[in-house]
Design a protein around this motif. Structure first.
Motif, mmCIF file in Angstrom:
data_model
loop_
_atom_site.group_PDB
_atom_site.id
_atom_site.type_symbol
_atom_site.label_atom_id
_atom_site.label_comp_id
_atom_site.label_asym_id
_atom_site.label_seq_id
_atom_site.Cartn_x
_atom_site.Cartn_y
_atom_site.Cartn_z
ATOM 1 N N UNK A 52 0.891 -1.128 -0.078
ATOM 2 C CA UNK A 52 -0.049 0.061 0.033
ATOM 3 C C UNK A 52 0.883 1.278 -0.084
ATOM 4 N N UNK A 53 0.828 1.992 -0.701
ATOM 5 C CA UNK A 53 1.444 3.301 -1.101
ATOM 6 C C UNK A 53 0.578 4.421 -0.021
ATOM 7 N N UNK A 54 1.211 5.409 -0.145
ATOM 8 C CA UNK A 54 0.585 6.529 0.494
ATOM 9 C C UNK A 54 -0.627 7.046 0.134
ATOM 10 N N UNK A 55 -1.049 6.857 -0.976
ATOM 11 C CA UNK A 55 -2.457 7.109 -1.461
ATOM 12 C C UNK A 55 -3.558 6.110 -1.627
ATOM 13 N N UNK A 56 -2.929 4.888 -1.094
ATOM 14 C CA UNK A 56 -3.824 3.740 -1.203
ATOM 15 C C UNK A 56 -5.135 4.108 -0.633
ATOM 16 N N UNK A 57 -6.430 3.521 -1.420
ATOM 17 C CA UNK A 57 -7.736 3.360 -0.972
ATOM 18 C C UNK A 57 -7.915 1.974 -0.520
ATOM 19 N N UNK A 75 5.100 6.459 -2.866
ATOM 20 C CA UNK A 75 4.065 6.969 -3.456
ATOM 21 C C UNK A 75 3.147 5.938 -3.930
ATOM 22 N N UNK A 76 2.057 6.595 -4.599
ATOM 23 C CA UNK A 76 1.045 5.566 -5.203
ATOM 24 C C UNK A 76 0.143 4.732 -4.405
ATOM 25 N N UNK A 77 -0.737 3.776 -4.914
ATOM 26 C CA UNK A 77 -1.706 3.186 -4.380
ATOM 27 C C UNK A 77 -1.336 1.514 -4.081
ATOM 28 N N UNK A 78 -2.380 0.738 -4.270
ATOM 29 C CA UNK A 78 -1.927 -0.771 -4.230
ATOM 30 C C UNK A 78 -1.248 -1.384 -5.377
ATOM 31 N N UNK A 79 -0.114 -2.252 -5.010
ATOM 32 C CA UNK A 79 0.667 -3.129 -6.037
ATOM 33 C C UNK A 79 0.657 -4.319 -5.587
ATOM 34 N N UNK A 80 1.055 -5.148 -6.493
ATOM 35 C CA UNK A 80 0.989 -6.560 -6.245
ATOM 36 C C UNK A 80 2.306 -6.987 -6.493
ATOM 37 N N UNK A 81 3.049 -7.732 -5.666
ATOM 38 C CA UNK A 81 4.440 -8.361 -6.192
ATOM 39 C C UNK A 81 4.285 -10.020 -5.633
ATOM 40 N N UNK A 82 4.894 -10.536 -6.646
ATOM 41 C CA UNK A 82 4.829 -11.933 -6.432
ATOM 42 C C UNK A 82 6.154 -12.736 -7.190
ATOM 43 N N UNK A 83 6.258 -14.206 -7.145
ATOM 44 C CA UNK A 83 7.195 -14.951 -8.028
ATOM 45 C C UNK A 83 6.837 -14.644 -9.625
ATOM 46 N N UNK A 84 7.914 -14.508 -10.360
ATOM 47 C CA UNK A 84 7.797 -14.156 -11.763
ATOM 48 C C UNK A 84 7.778 -12.832 -12.052
ATOM 49 N N UNK A 85 7.708 -11.971 -11.180
ATOM 50 C CA UNK A 85 7.961 -10.483 -11.224
ATOM 51 C C UNK A 85 9.448 -9.879 -10.788
ATOM 52 N N UNK A 86 9.830 -9.279 -11.731
ATOM 53 C CA UNK A 86 11.347 -8.668 -11.504
ATOM 54 C C UNK A 86 11.063 -7.286 -10.897
#
Length: 223
Positions: A52-57, A75-86
Motif C-alpha cells: 500500500x502506497x501513501x495514496x492507497x484506498x 508514493x502511489x496506491x496498491x501494488x502486487x508483488x510475487x514470483x515471476x515479477x522482477x
C-alpha cells in the motif's frame, strides 16, 4: 554482487521477505546519506503480497486469497508483488545526480521501456495513468509499475516488470487505482524471457538511464 558503472549491482535468486527488503533499503539509504555506502540497484522477487502506497484506498483492496499487505512508504496506491515479477529497488544519491525527482521518475520509466523494447515488447507511458503500458485501445494493459520515495535526496523503492507472474493474483486489488485496464506480462504476450534475460537487458540500458540524471532545477523533495 558486483559493480556496474560504479553502482553495486545485486541480484537475489531466492524470494526476499518484504519486511527484510524494507529494512535493508532503509539502512542502505541512511548509509548512502551518511557517506558510508555506495549507490545500489537491487533486483529480486517477493512471495505473493500487496503493498500500500501513501495514496492507497482501502476500497481498492479485495484480497480474496489473504495475501499479506504491507505499508510500503512509497508514493502511489496498491501494488502486487510475487514470483515471476522482477522487482528493482534503487538506492541512488540524487544530491549528486541533479536533485530533480521528476527527471528521475521520467528516466526510470524510460529505462523500463527501453529494456522491454530490447526484449521485443513495445511499451509506453500513458497520459494520466501511472506505470508502464503496452498495446493500444481495449487491449492496452499494464506490464510494469513505478513506485518511488525520495528522502533527503536518496531514492528508495523503484519498479517492477511482469515477466511471468500469476496474473490472477492482480485481481485482489485495483492495481494502482486503475480499474479500466488489465495487467499483462512478457509471458502473456508470448515473449519467452527469463528473469536473467530481463536483468541482462536492464544492465545493458543502465548507462543510458544514469546519463539522463543530470543537473537541473529541483521540483520536489521528501523530508
Amino acid at each position: 554482487m558486483r559493480t556496474v558503472k560504479g553502482i553495486e549491482w545485486r541480484v537475489s535468486h531466492d524470494l526476499v521477505p518484504y519486511e527484510q527488503a524494507l529494512a535493508d533499503m532503509d539502512a542502505r539509504a541512511a548509509a548512502v546519506r551518511a557517506g558510508e555506502a555506495g549507490e545500489r540497484v537491487w533486483l529480486l522477487e517477493h512471495a505473493p503480497l500487496f503493498t500500500a502506497g501513501t495514496s492507497a484506498d482501502p476500497a481498492e483492496l479485495f484480497n480474496p486469497q489473504g495475501f499479506p499487505v504491507f505499508e510500503a512508504g512509497r508514493g502511489g496506491r496498491y501494488t502486487y508483488h510475487g514470483p515471476g515479477q522482477r522487482v528493482g529497488y534503487l538506492t541512488l544519491d540524487l544530491a549528486k545526480r541533479g536533485k530533480d525527482i521528476r527527471c528521475f521518475v521520467h528516466a526510470l520509466e524510460g529505462w523500463v521501456i527501453d529494456t522491454l523494447a530490447d526484449l521485443g515488447v513495445a511499451a509506453h507511458r500513458s497520459e494520466g495513468r501511472i506505470g508502464i503500458w503496452t498495446g493500444s485501445g481495449p487491449s492496452e494493459a499494464k506490464i510494469g509499475a513505478i513506485g518511488v520515495r525520495v528522502k533527503r535526496w536518496v531514492t528508495l523503492h523503484g519498479f517492477s516488470i511482469n515477466v511471468d507472474p500469476d496474473l490472477s493474483h492482480f485481481g485482489g486489488i485495483v492495481p494502482c487505482g486503475i480499474a479500466t485496464h488489465g495487467v499483462t506480462s512478457l509471458a502473456a504476450l508470448g515473449v519467452a524471457a527469463t528473469l536473467a534475460d530481463v536483468d541482462h537487458a536492464l544492465e545493458k540500458r543502465l548507462p543510458e538511464f544514469l546519463a539522463k540524471l543530470g543537473p537541473s532545477i529541483p521540483l520536489l523533495a521528501d523530508g
